[in-house]
Design an enzyme around this catalytic site. Structure first.
Site, PDB file in Angstrom:
ATOM      1  N   ASP A  20       0.819  -1.225   0.000  1.00 27.97           N
ATOM      2  CA  ASP A  20       0.000   0.000   0.000  1.00 27.97           C
ATOM      3  C   ASP A  20       0.852   1.274   0.000  1.00 27.97           C
ATOM      4  O   ASP A  20       0.342   2.346  -0.330  1.00 27.97           O
ATOM      5  CB  ASP A  20      -1.005   0.001   1.167  1.00 27.97           C
ATOM      6  CG  ASP A  20      -0.362  -0.233   2.521  1.00 27.97           C
ATOM      7  OD1 ASP A  20       0.868  -0.435   2.579  1.00 27.97           O
ATOM      8  OD2 ASP A  20      -1.099  -0.221   3.527  1.00 27.97           O
ATOM      9  N   GLY A 170       2.508  -1.400  12.647  1.00 27.83           N
ATOM     10  CA  GLY A 170       1.672  -0.413  13.330  1.00 27.83           C
ATOM     11  C   GLY A 170       2.449   0.288  14.437  1.00 27.83           C
ATOM     12  O   GLY A 170       3.678   0.234  14.469  1.00 27.83           O
ATOM     13  N   HIS A 197       8.518  -5.877  12.965  1.00 27.07           N
ATOM     14  CA  HIS A 197       8.939  -4.475  13.040  1.00 27.07           C
ATOM     15  C   HIS A 197       9.365  -4.193  14.480  1.00 27.07           C
ATOM     16  O   HIS A 197       8.563  -4.389  15.412  1.00 27.07           O
ATOM     17  CB  HIS A 197       7.773  -3.534  12.715  1.00 27.07           C
ATOM     18  CG  HIS A 197       7.520  -3.342  11.246  1.00 27.07           C
ATOM     19  ND1 HIS A 197       6.879  -4.269  10.471  1.00 27.07           N
ATOM     20  CD2 HIS A 197       7.816  -2.298  10.430  1.00 27.07           C
ATOM     21  CE1 HIS A 197       6.788  -3.810   9.222  1.00 27.07           C
ATOM     22  NE2 HIS A 197       7.346  -2.618   9.162  1.00 27.07           N
ATOM     23  N   GLU A 200      12.034   0.720  15.467  1.00 26.39           N
ATOM     24  CA  GLU A 200      11.919   1.772  14.447  1.00 26.39           C
ATOM     25  C   GLU A 200      11.726   3.124  15.129  1.00 26.39           C
ATOM     26  O   GLU A 200      12.089   4.157  14.587  1.00 26.39           O
ATOM     27  CB  GLU A 200      10.734   1.472  13.508  1.00 26.39           C
ATOM     28  CG  GLU A 200      10.619   2.464  12.347  1.00 26.39           C
ATOM     29  CD  GLU A 200       9.455   2.165  11.414  1.00 26.39           C
ATOM     30  OE1 GLU A 200       8.637   1.285  11.741  1.00 26.39           O
ATOM     31  OE2 GLU A 200       9.363   2.826  10.368  1.00 26.39           O
TER      32      GLU A 200
HETATM   33 ZN   LIG Z   1       7.692  -1.529   7.349  1.00 32.20          ZN
END
Ligand SMILES: [Zn+2]
Length: 334
Positions: A20, A170, A197, A200
């Site tokens: 996306d 998210g 993830h 980050e």
């Molecule tokens: Zn990512």
């Protein structure tokens, strides 16, 4: 050979690329026009950010319009085809495309229809370009555990040929990784590999948690910089680290190349690879990331080749594809 030409000539892999965040803007224009719906006047600012993106909020806003288009089977298939053509143009041979299946059910598609649409897109895209791809399904941190587990069950029926791994995406600060232990223990029961993830937005704790939860790869992992113990742990366990420089600067995960840990990770022997994250939102592609790593980040050609080799070793690609890729890399002196 000039750096730019040399980088373009290298065979590449992109292991962290969200569908996306990587759509062709014209597709959204066309979709809205056909539906008779108006787009915001400052459309460009709704789908891409500049380097001086003020906040993560601004960054995340850029997924709203693409997700309107991606509620249809046609949109999902076409987005995959477009992405594989982009990959071919930059000499990327293999992609792991991320998406959150549950975000595509808002206008009536079922999980099965979503996966079928991606399968069709992949068949057409691979046929037209020769680029290979697999999908990583993202659980969303703000979704309920019930929804995330239902998504995982649906995805497991497509593993490993279409879906190669699971992920968690998210808001990392509001929903820390440890909350998702039931999700990842179910993934283990189903035999699915996963990347998470983590680190980050500054949380080292989320990286420790990802390792304890059994992740074999970490998305971003920037917060590990300056923690030799954690780096040692990742090296020992051969954890793949997927860094995405341009995106990391835009979301303020990192302040710039001067303090960016890419070369430190390489020097520490970590299995770190270079990726795009969101091609459209971040206005980037693989060649741009590698060129920036050299010209702004100071990476040597040797280091670039190491990043490529790492990407292959840590990928969820079929073994025959990995073997062929490594043989090809050998011609460049790896
Ligand atoms: Zn990512």
């Amino acid at each position: 050979m000039m750096n730019k030409n040399w980088i373009e000539s290298l065979p590449k892999m992109d292991l962290h690329c969200h569908l996306d965040g990587s759509i062709h803007p014209q597709r959204i224009r066309d979709y809205f026009a056909a539906a008779g719906k108006a787009l915001p006047d400052d459309f460009d600012r709704w789908i891409s950010v500049e380097e001086d993106c003020p906040s993560l909020t601004e960054y995340l806003r850029c997924f709203d319009l693409p997700l309107r288009w991606l509620q249809t089977s046609e949109g999902l298939s076409q987005a995959v085809v477009d992405l594989l053509h982009d990959a071919r143009a930059e000499n990327t041979r293999y992609l792991e495309i991320r998406f959150a299946p549950t975000l595509h059910l808002e206008e009536g598609l079922s999980y099965d229809q979503v996966f079928q649409a991606l399968e069709r897109g992949r068949e057409q895209g691979e046929r037209e370009t020769g680029v290979r791809c697999r999908f990583i399904v993202c659980a969303m941190r703000h979704h309920s555990m019930t929804d995330n587990l239902a998504m995982l069950e649906a995805a497991s029926g497509h593993w490993p040929q279409l879906v190669c791994a699971a992920d968690l995406a998210g808001d990392e600060n509001a929903f820390p990784n440890r909350l998702f232990a039931p999700f990842f223990s179910r993934a283990q029961e189903l035999g699915l590999s996963y990347t998470i993830h983590a680190g980050e937005t500054g949380s080292r704790e989320n990286i420790y948690a990802a390792l304890e939860l059994g992740a074999c790869r970490i998305g971003h992992g920037i917060a590990m910089a300056g923690d030799p113990e954690l780096m040692k742990l990742c090296r020992k366990q051969e954890i793949g680290i997927e860094i995405c420089p341009t995106s990391n600067f835009q979301t303020k995960a990192a302040s710039g190349w001067a303090s960016y840990p890419m070369r430190d990770y390489l020097a520490a022997g970590l299995r770190v690879s270079l990726n795009t994250d969101n091609r459209t939102v971040s206005r980037t592609d693989q060649n741009r990331e590698y060129l920036r790593a050299m010209e702004e980040g100071g990476a040597s050609r040797e280091e670039i080749l190491q990043l490529l080799k790492n990407g292959c070793l840590m990928s969820f690609a079929p073994q025959e594809l990995k073997d062929a890729y490594l043989r090809e890399l050998e011609q460049f002196g790896v």
